[in-house]
Design a protein around this motif. Structure first.
Motif, PDB file in Angstrom:
ATOM      1  N   GLU A  23     -55.487   6.664 -13.476  1.00 20.40           N
ATOM      2  CA  GLU A  23     -55.351   8.042 -13.043  1.00 20.40           C
ATOM      3  C   GLU A  23     -54.775   8.902 -14.166  1.00 20.40           C
ATOM      4  OE1 GLU A  23     -53.409  10.508  -9.254  1.00 20.40           O
ATOM      5  OE2 GLU A  23     -53.130   8.331  -9.451  1.00 20.40           O
ATOM      6  N   ASP A  24     -55.170  10.159 -14.227  1.00 19.62           N
ATOM      7  CA  ASP A  24     -54.674  11.085 -15.229  1.00 19.62           C
ATOM      8  C   ASP A  24     -53.159  11.228 -15.108  1.00 19.62           C
ATOM      9  OD1 ASP A  24     -53.995  14.240 -15.819  1.00 19.62           O
ATOM     10  OD2 ASP A  24     -55.432  13.374 -17.235  1.00 19.62           O
ATOM     11  N   THR A  25     -52.456  10.992 -16.232  1.00 19.29           N
ATOM     12  CA  THR A  25     -50.999  10.998 -16.195  1.00 19.29           C
ATOM     13  C   THR A  25     -50.440  12.359 -15.826  1.00 19.29           C
ATOM     14  OG1 THR A  25     -51.073   9.364 -17.982  1.00 19.29           O
ATOM     15  CG2 THR A  25     -48.930  10.305 -17.457  1.00 19.29           C
ATOM     16  N   CYS A  26     -51.095  13.430 -16.287  1.00 10.36           N
ATOM     17  CA  CYS A  26     -50.633  14.769 -15.939  1.00 10.36           C
ATOM     18  C   CYS A  26     -50.611  14.962 -14.426  1.00 10.36           C
ATOM     19  CB  CYS A  26     -51.535  15.820 -16.581  1.00 10.36           C
ATOM     20  SG  CYS A  26     -50.989  16.354 -18.213  1.00 10.36           S
ATOM     21  N   GLU A  27     -51.615  14.469 -13.748  1.00  7.27           N
ATOM     22  CA  GLU A  27     -51.689  14.631 -12.297  1.00  7.27           C
ATOM     23  C   GLU A  27     -50.587  13.830 -11.605  1.00  7.27           C
ATOM     24  OE1 GLU A  27     -55.580  13.733 -10.881  1.00  7.27           O
ATOM     25  OE2 GLU A  27     -56.554  15.294 -12.088  1.00  7.27           O
ATOM     26  N   VAL A  28     -50.319  12.633 -12.103  1.00  9.15           N
ATOM     27  CA  VAL A  28     -49.266  11.814 -11.514  1.00  9.15           C
ATOM     28  C   VAL A  28     -47.916  12.499 -11.667  1.00  9.15           C
ATOM     29  CG1 VAL A  28     -48.096   9.579 -11.557  1.00  9.15           C
ATOM     30  CG2 VAL A  28     -50.564   9.700 -12.011  1.00  9.15           C
ATOM     31  N   VAL A  29     -47.634  12.981 -12.870  1.00 11.47           N
ATOM     32  CA  VAL A  29     -46.360  13.650 -13.128  1.00 11.47           C
ATOM     33  C   VAL A  29     -46.250  14.910 -12.289  1.00 11.47           C
ATOM     34  CG1 VAL A  29     -44.969  14.830 -14.875  1.00 11.47           C
ATOM     35  CG2 VAL A  29     -46.149  12.690 -15.454  1.00 11.47           C
ATOM     36  N   ARG A  30     -47.296  15.698 -12.248  1.00  8.83           N
ATOM     37  CA  ARG A  30     -47.291  16.942 -11.467  1.00  8.83           C
ATOM     38  C   ARG A  30     -47.001  16.671  -9.998  1.00  8.83           C
ATOM     39  NH1 ARG A  30     -52.991  18.626 -10.555  1.00  8.83           N
ATOM     40  NH2 ARG A  30     -52.663  17.065  -8.915  1.00  8.83           N
ATOM     41  N   GLU A  89     -50.973  11.466 -32.662  1.00 10.22           N
ATOM     42  CA  GLU A  89     -51.387  12.398 -31.621  1.00 10.22           C
ATOM     43  C   GLU A  89     -51.830  11.684 -30.345  1.00 10.22           C
ATOM     44  OE1 GLU A  89     -51.172  15.617 -31.536  1.00 10.22           O
ATOM     45  OE2 GLU A  89     -50.514  15.955 -33.602  1.00 10.22           O
ATOM     46  N   GLU A  90     -52.599  10.631 -30.488  1.00 14.09           N
ATOM     47  CA  GLU A  90     -53.117   9.936 -29.303  1.00 14.09           C
ATOM     48  C   GLU A  90     -51.994   9.288 -28.505  1.00 14.09           C
ATOM     49  OE1 GLU A  90     -56.384   6.467 -28.093  1.00 14.09           O
ATOM     50  OE2 GLU A  90     -56.202   7.146 -30.172  1.00 14.09           O
ATOM     51  N   THR A  91     -51.087   8.610 -29.191  1.00  7.88           N
ATOM     52  CA  THR A  91     -49.969   7.965 -28.505  1.00  7.88           C
ATOM     53  C   THR A  91     -49.033   9.004 -27.898  1.00  7.88           C
ATOM     54  OG1 THR A  91     -50.084   6.141 -30.087  1.00  7.88           O
ATOM     55  CG2 THR A  91     -48.086   6.314 -28.760  1.00  7.88           C
ATOM     56  N   TYR A  92     -48.828  10.097 -28.620  1.00  9.81           N
ATOM     57  CA  TYR A  92     -47.874  11.098 -28.171  1.00  9.81           C
ATOM     58  C   TYR A  92     -48.305  11.779 -26.881  1.00  9.81           C
ATOM     59  CZ  TYR A  92     -44.892  15.177 -27.952  1.00  9.81           C
ATOM     60  OH  TYR A  92     -44.013  16.123 -27.511  1.00  9.81           O
ATOM     61  N   THR A  93     -49.601  11.937 -26.680  1.00 11.47           N
ATOM     62  CA  THR A  93     -50.062  12.669 -25.503  1.00 11.47           C
ATOM     63  C   THR A  93     -49.504  12.074 -24.220  1.00 11.47           C
ATOM     64  OG1 THR A  93     -52.096  13.364 -26.597  1.00 11.47           O
ATOM     65  CG2 THR A  93     -52.095  13.380 -24.192  1.00 11.47           C
ATOM     66  N   HIS A 118     -46.141  13.348 -21.542  1.00 10.98           N
ATOM     67  CA  HIS A 118     -46.215  13.485 -20.084  1.00 10.98           C
ATOM     68  C   HIS A 118     -45.088  12.710 -19.411  1.00 10.98           C
ATOM     69  CE1 HIS A 118     -50.821  14.090 -20.751  1.00 10.98           C
ATOM     70  NE2 HIS A 118     -50.111  15.112 -21.185  1.00 10.98           N
ATOM     71  N   LEU A 119     -44.839  11.491 -19.886  1.00 10.17           N
ATOM     72  CA  LEU A 119     -43.793  10.664 -19.293  1.00 10.17           C
ATOM     73  C   LEU A 119     -42.402  11.207 -19.627  1.00 10.17           C
ATOM     74  CD1 LEU A 119     -45.336   7.157 -20.036  1.00 10.17           C
ATOM     75  CD2 LEU A 119     -45.269   8.337 -17.832  1.00 10.17           C
ATOM     76  N   GLN A 120     -42.247  11.737 -20.833  1.00 10.69           N
ATOM     77  CA  GLN A 120     -40.963  12.324 -21.204  1.00 10.69           C
ATOM     78  C   GLN A 120     -40.680  13.568 -20.349  1.00 10.69           C
ATOM     79  OE1 GLN A 120     -38.668  14.229 -25.070  1.00 10.69           O
ATOM     80  NE2 GLN A 120     -40.509  13.042 -25.429  1.00 10.69           N
ATOM     81  N   TRP A 121     -41.723  14.333 -20.030  1.00 10.37           N
ATOM     82  CA  TRP A 121     -41.551  15.497 -19.170  1.00 10.37           C
ATOM     83  C   TRP A 121     -41.062  15.072 -17.783  1.00 10.37           C
ATOM     84  CZ3 TRP A 121     -40.961  20.375 -20.166  1.00 10.37           C
ATOM     85  CH2 TRP A 121     -41.111  21.341 -19.162  1.00 10.37           C
ATOM     86  N   ALA A 151     -39.130   3.732 -18.295  1.00 10.40           N
ATOM     87  CA  ALA A 151     -38.976   3.113 -19.613  1.00 10.40           C
ATOM     88  C   ALA A 151     -40.036   2.042 -19.845  1.00 10.40           C
ATOM     89  CB  ALA A 151     -37.580   2.513 -19.755  1.00 10.40           C
ATOM     90  N   ASN A 152     -40.389   1.313 -18.798  1.00 11.70           N
ATOM     91  CA  ASN A 152     -41.424   0.280 -18.927  1.00 11.70           C
ATOM     92  C   ASN A 152     -42.752   0.879 -19.365  1.00 11.70           C
ATOM     93  OD1 ASN A 152     -39.560  -1.617 -18.061  1.00 11.70           O
ATOM     94  ND2 ASN A 152     -40.279  -1.620 -15.944  1.00 11.70           N
ATOM     95  N   HIS A 153     -43.008   2.114 -18.968  1.00  9.22           N
ATOM     96  CA  HIS A 153     -44.258   2.787 -19.337  1.00  9.22           C
ATOM     97  C   HIS A 153     -44.132   3.547 -20.653  1.00  9.22           C
ATOM     98  CE1 HIS A 153     -46.482   2.059 -15.582  1.00  9.22           C
ATOM     99  NE2 HIS A 153     -45.320   2.237 -14.959  1.00  9.22           N
TER     100      HIS A 153
END
Length: 307
Positions: free
Chosen positions: A31-38, A88-92, A96-99, A124-126
């Motif tokens: 699933e898209d991480t942005c959607e999970v975080v949102r 860039e790829e890893t940071y994306t 999201h997780l840091q947010w 942290a595991n993710h």
């Protein structure tokens, strides 16, 4: 330190477990991480009704819209997003997780220790390159990316600690990082502060970095060593040594460890150059100097390091 076992009431623990498992399962999926975080933040902040009204085209004030948009990390920027050398790829995904980590800490639930420690362990595991078991990660911890951090088992990081992983940060097993400590893995050139060097910083097994102290980039705090309160570590702290002061120096060996520890010396040895991390920037990178300073020395004065 002797501590008591504390647990939530059974019904509360059931709810906490179900919530953490749900977020963990979604983050583990495709699933898209942005959607999970949102979705997670919308519900944690109790804004589901307003969010659904907005999504259905209902009226919202400008302030409401900004708030509702802000639950989605794709609508946010972080300071580390501007760093040119990041992957860039890893940071994306890390962003999201840091947010989610940072916004969770802004909720009242972040003060519920039995809940919050388990939630941050799951995150942290993710997020981290490696996260050990039984971590105790308290409120207000910040980091540059997250994905360049390795932490061993049974380690505790207390309130308001900054873990800079612009380079690489390794923290061992059974380590204690006290409130307001700062661990760095990057440094700026003394003349051109826009030039950054990255390093591997290490806090080894069983070490303690105590209140409001700083470990500079590329340093190693040795096994079973102690960094005293408000100390500034600018070199390697030997195994089993106690280092205090600014700049920190070793003042003694921990009692009982004299037979296996190196002798106390006048100052700490800086081996940061041995732990430098090289990186290349893309040729087509659009860079800018935020300071726009003229670094040319005055006439007749050689620049530092000039021959």
């Amino acid at each position: 330190m002797t501590k008591r076992h504390v647990s939530l009431p059974a019904e509360a623990d059931e709810g906490v477990t179900a919530f953490i498992e749900q977020v963990d399962d979604r983050l583990s999926s495709d699933e898209d991480t942005c959607e999970v975080v949102r979705d997670t933040l919308v519900d944690l902040f109790g804004d589901r009704d307003a969010y659904e009204r907005w999504q259905a085209g209902g009226d919202v004030t400008p302030a409401e819209r900004v708030r509702l948009q802000g639950y989605d990390p794709c609508n946010a920027t972080l300071e580390s997003e501007y760093y040119a050398e990041k992957d860039e790829e890893t940071y994306t995904r890390s962003k999201h997780l840091q947010w989610l980590w940072r916004q969770f800490d802004a909720t009242p639930m972040a003060d519920n220790i039995a809940f919050a420690l388990r939630f941050r362990q799951m995150l942290a595991n993710h997020l981290f390159a490696d996260a050990g078991d039984d971590l105790r990660l308290f409120k207000g911890i910040t980091f540059t990316y997250g994905h360049n951090i390795e932490i061993g088992d049974n380690t505790v990081v207390h309130d308001d600690v900054h873990l800079d992983d612009r380079g690489k940060l390794t923290i061992g097993d059974r380590v204690s990082i006290s409130d307001s400590a700062h661990l760095y893995s990057h440094d700026h050139d003394i003349v051109d502060q826009t030039h950054v060097d990255n390093y591997h910083t290490i806090v080894d097994d069983d070490a303690r970095v105590t209140y409001d102290s700083m470990v500079s980039a590329g340093c190693r705090v040795g096994k079973n060593a102690v960094v005293g309160a408000k100390a500034t570590v600018q070199g390697d702290v030997p195994d089993h040594h106690i280092a205090v002061g600014s700049p920190a120096r070793s003042i003694r060996v921990k009692p009982g460890w004299e037979s296996v520890a190196d002798p106390v010396e006048d100052k700490l040895t800086n081996r940061a150059d041995e732990r430098a991390i090289e990186f290349d920037l893309p040729d087509d990178l659009d860079v800018f100097d935020e300071f726009q300073r003229d670094l040319t020395p005055p006439d007749g004065v050689d620049a530092p390091g000039a021959e």
